[in-house]
Design a protein around this motif. Structure first.
Motif, PDB file in Angstrom:
ATOM      1  N   SER A 247      49.886  48.711  22.344  1.00  0.00           N
ATOM      2  CA  SER A 247      50.583  47.715  22.338  1.00  0.00           C
ATOM      3  C   SER A 247      50.606  46.410  23.318  1.00  0.00           C
ATOM      4  O   SER A 247      50.358  46.857  24.675  1.00  0.00           O
TER       5      SER A 247
ATOM      6  N   TYR B  90      44.610  51.376  16.986  1.00  0.00           N
ATOM      7  CA  TYR B  90      45.602  50.718  16.245  1.00  0.00           C
ATOM      8  C   TYR B  90      45.750  49.730  17.213  1.00  0.00           C
ATOM      9  O   TYR B  90      46.220  50.014  18.313  1.00  0.00           O
ATOM     10  N   GLY B  91      46.156  48.537  16.835  1.00  0.00           N
ATOM     11  CA  GLY B  91      46.854  47.378  17.653  1.00  0.00           C
ATOM     12  C   GLY B  91      46.309  46.100  17.112  1.00  0.00           C
ATOM     13  O   GLY B  91      45.485  45.943  16.097  1.00  0.00           O
TER      14      GLY B  91
ATOM     15  N   GLU C 170      43.300  51.273   9.702  1.00  0.00           N
ATOM     16  CA  GLU C 170      44.035  51.128   8.443  1.00  0.00           C
ATOM     17  C   GLU C 170      43.369  50.606   7.099  1.00  0.00           C
ATOM     18  O   GLU C 170      44.048  50.352   6.026  1.00  0.00           O
TER      19      GLU C 170
ATOM     20  N   GLU D  88      45.634  59.598  16.953  1.00  0.00           N
ATOM     21  CA  GLU D  88      46.006  58.122  16.591  1.00  0.00           C
ATOM     22  C   GLU D  88      46.237  57.473  18.096  1.00  0.00           C
ATOM     23  O   GLU D  88      47.008  58.023  19.013  1.00  0.00           O
TER      24      GLU D  88
ATOM     25  N   GLN E 127      47.570  54.165  19.561  1.00  0.00           N
ATOM     26  CA  GLN E 127      48.292  52.681  19.492  1.00  0.00           C
ATOM     27  C   GLN E 127      48.232  51.771  20.638  1.00  0.00           C
ATOM     28  O   GLN E 127      48.817  52.412  21.802  1.00  0.00           O
TER      29      GLN E 127
ATOM     30  N   LYS F  47      41.439  46.890  22.145  1.00  0.00           N
ATOM     31  CA  LYS F  47      40.756  48.128  21.281  1.00  0.00           C
ATOM     32  C   LYS F  47      39.110  48.344  21.996  1.00  0.00           C
ATOM     33  O   LYS F  47      38.925  49.408  22.426  1.00  0.00           O
TER      34      LYS F  47
ATOM     35  N   SER G 242      49.699  54.224  23.356  1.00  0.00           N
ATOM     36  CA  SER G 242      50.494  55.583  22.820  1.00  0.00           C
ATOM     37  C   SER G 242      49.658  56.559  22.032  1.00  0.00           C
ATOM     38  O   SER G 242      48.806  56.095  21.355  1.00  0.00           O
TER      39      SER G 242
END
Length: 136
Positions: free
Chosen positions: A124, A31-32, A108, A120, A122, A38, A134
């Motif tokens: 950022s 995610y990001g 998502e 998962e 993440q 990514k 994370s």
């Protein structure tokens, strides 16, 4: 688990750290925001797993397949799909439940199809040169 990344060398270490920390896991959701890194992080994960070929974003093909020292790796990018039915149409289950590594960008877009055991990640953007990764 959080890892701060300031350089591409840090990405290599972060990829190895993740794979060492979760040696039995095979499905990773990234995610990001756009431009967070990514695809670049997946490139380093693939290198750590022994992929010799070049890796790239499967933005238009949805999935790229790579051979590695650790078996097949599937790299997904669901950014362009319109709905979960498109994932059904290309047989996502065969990939996700094959036992191969699956690195999934834009998970998502398919929230109801994601395996519960998936990890998962993440990413950022802290500043133009720094990312926080994370993992949960």
């Amino acid at each position: 688990m959080e890892i701060i990344v300031n350089t591409t060398a840090d990405l290599s270490v972060a990829a190895q750290t993740l794979l060492n920390r979760f040696p039995k896991d095979r499905i990773f959701l990234l995610y990001g925001p756009m431009g967070a890194g990514k695809t670049t992080f997946i490139k380093y994960l693939c290198e750590q797993l022994g992929v010799k070929d070049s890796t790239s974003s499967p933005t238009f093909s949805i999935v790229n397949e790579y051979d590695s020292d650790n078996g097949l790796i599937y790299h997904f990018d669901f950014y362009r799909i319109k709905d979960e039915q498109e994932a059904f149409d290309f047989g996502y289950e065969e990939y996700f439940y094959s036992g191969a590594y699956c690195f999934i960008e834009w998970p998502e877009k398919i929230p109801n199809l994601l395996p519960e055991e998936a990890k998962e990640i993440q990413i950022s953007i802290v500043d133009p040169d720094t990312r926080k990764i994370s993992i949960r």
